[in-house]
Scaffold this motif. Structure first.
Motif, PDB file in Angstrom:
ATOM      1  N   LEU A  57       0.856  -1.177   0.000  1.00  0.00           N
ATOM      2  CA  LEU A  57       0.000   0.000   0.000  1.00  0.00           C
ATOM      3  C   LEU A  57       0.901   1.238   0.000  1.00  0.00           C
ATOM      4  O   LEU A  57       2.121   1.135   0.182  1.00  0.00           O
ATOM      5  CB  LEU A  57      -0.906  -0.013   1.227  1.00  0.00           C
ATOM      6  CG  LEU A  57      -1.981  -1.104   1.233  1.00  0.00           C
ATOM      7  CD1 LEU A  57      -2.805  -1.032   2.526  1.00  0.00           C
ATOM      8  CD2 LEU A  57      -2.900  -0.973   0.026  1.00  0.00           C
ATOM      9  N   PRO A  58       0.327   2.428  -0.218  1.00  0.00           N
ATOM     10  CA  PRO A  58       1.174   3.634  -0.203  1.00  0.00           C
ATOM     11  C   PRO A  58       1.958   3.728   1.102  1.00  0.00           C
ATOM     12  O   PRO A  58       1.450   3.440   2.187  1.00  0.00           O
ATOM     13  CB  PRO A  58       0.152   4.770  -0.321  1.00  0.00           C
ATOM     14  CG  PRO A  58      -0.999   4.159  -1.061  1.00  0.00           C
ATOM     15  CD  PRO A  58      -1.074   2.744  -0.554  1.00  0.00           C
ATOM     16  N   MET A  59       3.209   4.119   0.990  1.00  0.00           N
ATOM     17  CA  MET A  59       4.081   4.340   2.140  1.00  0.00           C
ATOM     18  C   MET A  59       5.198   5.265   1.705  1.00  0.00           C
ATOM     19  O   MET A  59       5.461   5.408   0.497  1.00  0.00           O
ATOM     20  CB  MET A  59       4.649   3.018   2.682  1.00  0.00           C
ATOM     21  CG  MET A  59       5.560   2.271   1.718  1.00  0.00           C
ATOM     22  SD  MET A  59       6.194   0.698   2.418  1.00  0.00           S
ATOM     23  CE  MET A  59       4.686  -0.275   2.515  1.00  0.00           C
ATOM     24  N   PRO A  60       5.875   5.922   2.658  1.00  0.00           N
ATOM     25  CA  PRO A  60       7.005   6.786   2.276  1.00  0.00           C
ATOM     26  C   PRO A  60       8.051   5.989   1.506  1.00  0.00           C
ATOM     27  O   PRO A  60       8.296   4.814   1.813  1.00  0.00           O
ATOM     28  CB  PRO A  60       7.549   7.255   3.632  1.00  0.00           C
ATOM     29  CG  PRO A  60       6.393   7.130   4.573  1.00  0.00           C
ATOM     30  CD  PRO A  60       5.624   5.933   4.108  1.00  0.00           C
ATOM     31  N   PRO A  61       8.695   6.605   0.508  1.00  0.00           N
ATOM     32  CA  PRO A  61       9.669   5.857  -0.295  1.00  0.00           C
ATOM     33  C   PRO A  61      10.801   5.283   0.538  1.00  0.00           C
ATOM     34  O   PRO A  61      11.297   4.189   0.253  1.00  0.00           O
ATOM     35  CB  PRO A  61      10.174   6.890  -1.315  1.00  0.00           C
ATOM     36  CG  PRO A  61       9.696   8.210  -0.838  1.00  0.00           C
ATOM     37  CD  PRO A  61       8.495   7.971  -0.003  1.00  0.00           C
ATOM     38  N   GLU A  62      11.223   5.998   1.593  1.00  0.00           N
ATOM     39  CA  GLU A  62      12.299   5.459   2.415  1.00  0.00           C
ATOM     40  C   GLU A  62      11.858   4.206   3.165  1.00  0.00           C
ATOM     41  O   GLU A  62      12.663   3.315   3.435  1.00  0.00           O
ATOM     42  CB  GLU A  62      12.822   6.522   3.395  1.00  0.00           C
ATOM     43  CG  GLU A  62      11.798   7.081   4.356  1.00  0.00           C
ATOM     44  CD  GLU A  62      11.113   8.339   3.846  1.00  0.00           C
ATOM     45  OE1 GLU A  62      10.702   9.152   4.699  1.00  0.00           O
ATOM     46  OE2 GLU A  62      10.987   8.500   2.618  1.00  0.00           O
ATOM     47  N   ALA A  63      10.556   4.110   3.480  1.00  0.00           N
ATOM     48  CA  ALA A  63      10.048   2.893   4.121  1.00  0.00           C
ATOM     49  C   ALA A  63      10.011   1.745   3.124  1.00  0.00           C
ATOM     50  O   ALA A  63      10.311   0.594   3.468  1.00  0.00           O
ATOM     51  CB  ALA A  63       8.659   3.145   4.698  1.00  0.00           C
ATOM     52  N   ALA A  64       9.631   2.044   1.876  1.00  0.00           N
ATOM     53  CA  ALA A  64       9.617   1.008   0.842  1.00  0.00           C
ATOM     54  C   ALA A  64      11.024   0.467   0.597  1.00  0.00           C
ATOM     55  O   ALA A  64      11.222  -0.744   0.413  1.00  0.00           O
ATOM     56  CB  ALA A  64       9.027   1.570  -0.448  1.00  0.00           C
ATOM     57  N   GLU A  65      12.005   1.355   0.601  1.00  0.00           N
ATOM     58  CA  GLU A  65      13.387   0.910   0.425  1.00  0.00           C
ATOM     59  C   GLU A  65      13.862   0.121   1.644  1.00  0.00           C
ATOM     60  O   GLU A  65      14.571  -0.887   1.517  1.00  0.00           O
ATOM     61  CB  GLU A  65      14.279   2.126   0.192  1.00  0.00           C
ATOM     62  CG  GLU A  65      13.992   2.833  -1.123  1.00  0.00           C
ATOM     63  CD  GLU A  65      14.624   4.215  -1.207  1.00  0.00           C
ATOM     64  OE1 GLU A  65      15.306   4.607  -0.215  1.00  0.00           O
ATOM     65  OE2 GLU A  65      14.442   4.887  -2.234  1.00  0.00           O
ATOM     66  N   ALA A  66      13.434   0.550   2.845  1.00  0.00           N
ATOM     67  CA  ALA A  66      13.802  -0.178   4.061  1.00  0.00           C
ATOM     68  C   ALA A  66      13.205  -1.577   4.056  1.00  0.00           C
ATOM     69  O   ALA A  66      13.819  -2.526   4.553  1.00  0.00           O
ATOM     70  CB  ALA A  66      13.327   0.597   5.295  1.00  0.00           C
ATOM     71  N   LEU A  67      12.009  -1.724   3.461  1.00  0.00           N
ATOM     72  CA  LEU A  67      11.399  -3.044   3.356  1.00  0.00           C
ATOM     73  C   LEU A  67      12.261  -3.958   2.502  1.00  0.00           C
ATOM     74  O   LEU A  67      12.489  -5.125   2.852  1.00  0.00           O
ATOM     75  CB  LEU A  67       9.989  -2.915   2.766  1.00  0.00           C
ATOM     76  CG  LEU A  67       9.242  -4.216   2.488  1.00  0.00           C
ATOM     77  CD1 LEU A  67       9.157  -5.092   3.733  1.00  0.00           C
ATOM     78  CD2 LEU A  67       7.839  -3.910   1.945  1.00  0.00           C
ATOM     79  N   ALA A  68      12.756  -3.457   1.382  1.00  0.00           N
ATOM     80  CA  ALA A  68      13.643  -4.263   0.534  1.00  0.00           C
ATOM     81  C   ALA A  68      14.894  -4.693   1.302  1.00  0.00           C
ATOM     82  O   ALA A  68      15.337  -5.839   1.184  1.00  0.00           O
ATOM     83  CB  ALA A  68      14.027  -3.475  -0.720  1.00  0.00           C
ATOM     84  N   ARG A  69      15.430  -3.793   2.089  1.00  0.00           N
ATOM     85  CA  ARG A  69      16.623  -4.148   2.863  1.00  0.00           C
ATOM     86  C   ARG A  69      16.294  -5.171   3.948  1.00  0.00           C
ATOM     87  O   ARG A  69      17.117  -6.044   4.262  1.00  0.00           O
ATOM     88  CB  ARG A  69      17.241  -2.876   3.463  1.00  0.00           C
ATOM     89  CG  ARG A  69      17.815  -1.933   2.397  1.00  0.00           C
ATOM     90  CD  ARG A  69      18.668  -0.857   3.019  1.00  0.00           C
ATOM     91  NE  ARG A  69      17.882   0.094   3.806  1.00  0.00           N
ATOM     92  CZ  ARG A  69      17.318   1.189   3.309  1.00  0.00           C
ATOM     93  NH1 ARG A  69      17.421   1.479   2.016  1.00  0.00           N
ATOM     94  NH2 ARG A  69      16.642   2.008   4.092  1.00  0.00           N
ATOM     95  N   ALA A  70      15.087  -5.070   4.513  1.00  0.00           N
ATOM     96  CA  ALA A  70      14.681  -6.052   5.521  1.00  0.00           C
ATOM     97  C   ALA A  70      14.579  -7.441   4.901  1.00  0.00           C
ATOM     98  O   ALA A  70      15.005  -8.435   5.503  1.00  0.00           O
ATOM     99  CB  ALA A  70      13.345  -5.642   6.139  1.00  0.00           C
TER     100      ALA A  70
END
Length: 299
Positions: free
Chosen positions: A85-98
């Motif tokens: 769902l929509p989220m801040p881009p830095e959170a989306a990138e943090a998800l990839a790193r997770a």
């Protein structure tokens, strides 16, 4: 923001709903996929069905603790895309790193733009490959229904003894949609409901046929049960030999009336590459809400 302080994964759909329910309810049209899938899986779990061990849900919180995004990975079909769902881009990138730290290999990311693309591009940076668009979709909500030109026949609910026809038309829907959008048939990965799930949908009164003047089924429209007051229509399928006769427009209009009478807002997805369906739904009174995409990581 760091992944550790802003991202929390859940294995239990009920726990996820307890954490993210208010966030989903605040924007129920945009949240429709996550809300409806999660509620369905929570119901299955309550019935004693064991969910896949690697399914997960995610809540994103900002520095104040407020929920600012959500995601899930529950797709049963390969490559098991995550849905954001929509989220801040830095959170989306943090998800990839997770995912990278967890050793979780993700090769497809679906969901709202630009979050899905930011996440997919970070996956590509970490794990290799490049981001390719498998499908651009657009979520629409019905404001005021504009009735189409009347077509012969009538809408009726599908019955349990018609499950084989329902299954065949569900299966044909995505392959035909690919073809209409100019993609090779079978390009779009998707879930094909099993017989038990289709029977459940039929018995819940969520699958309808449009029948012609002789009473023969010529079109299928289905819908999901409302989640947070929003019901999502789909699939909408007319066999090739029956197209161009007004069945789809009349069926979707009538199903939308039924859902609205239940007190639900009505939404649906279109494939942006399919001009026929986009014109049809715009003519019925659906307006765009958010652009989404199915993104693949290719080597």
């Amino acid at each position: 923001m760091t992944a550790d302080s802003t991202l929390r994964f859940y294995a239990d759909p009920e726990e996820f709903l307890a954490a993210a329910g208010a966030y989903l309810a605040a924007n129920p049209v945009v949240s429709t996929v996550v809300a409806s899938v999660t509620r369905r899986m929570a119901a299955r779990r309550a019935e004693g069905v064991t969910l896949p061990e690697d399914d997960w849900w995610l809540v994103v919180r900002d520095a104040s603790g407020a929920v600012v995004g959500a995601a899930m990975r529950t797709a049963p079909f390969p490559p098991r895309p995550a849905f954001l769902l929509p989220m801040p881009p830095e959170a989306a990138e943090a998800l990839a790193r997770a995912w990278h730290r967890r050793g979780e290999r993700v090769r497809a990311v679906n969901g709202a733009l630009p979050a899905a693309r930011a996440c997919a591009e970070e996956v590509a940076r970490l794990d290799g490959g490049r981001v390719a668009v498998a499908q651009h979709t657009r979520l629409h909500v019905l404001d005021h229904l504009t009735p189409p030109a009347p077509a012969p026949g009538a809408l009726r609910a599908a019955t349990a003894d018609e499950v084989d026809l329902v299954a065949a038309w569900f299966a044909a829907f995505m392959a035909d949609a690919d073809e209409q959008a100019g993609r090779p048939r079978g390009t779009s990965a998707h879930e094909t409901p099993d017989r038990a799930d289709l029977l459940r949908r039929i018995r819940d009164g969520r699958v309808w046929f449009w029948t012609d003047g002789s009473g023969a089924p010529v079109h299928l429209t289905a819908a999901n049960p409302p989640s947070f007051g929003v019901a999502r229509v789909g699939p909408v399928y007319t066999p090739p030999e029956q197209r161009g006769r007004g069945w789809a427009g009349n069926a979707v209009a009538e199903v939308s009336r039924l859902l609205t009478a239940e007190g639900a807002r009505v939404c649906l997805f279109t494939d942006q590459a399919n001009p026929v369906s986009n014109r049809l739904y715009a003519g019925l009174g659906f307006r765009p809400v958010v652009d989404m995409a199915n993104l693949a990581l290719v080597d």
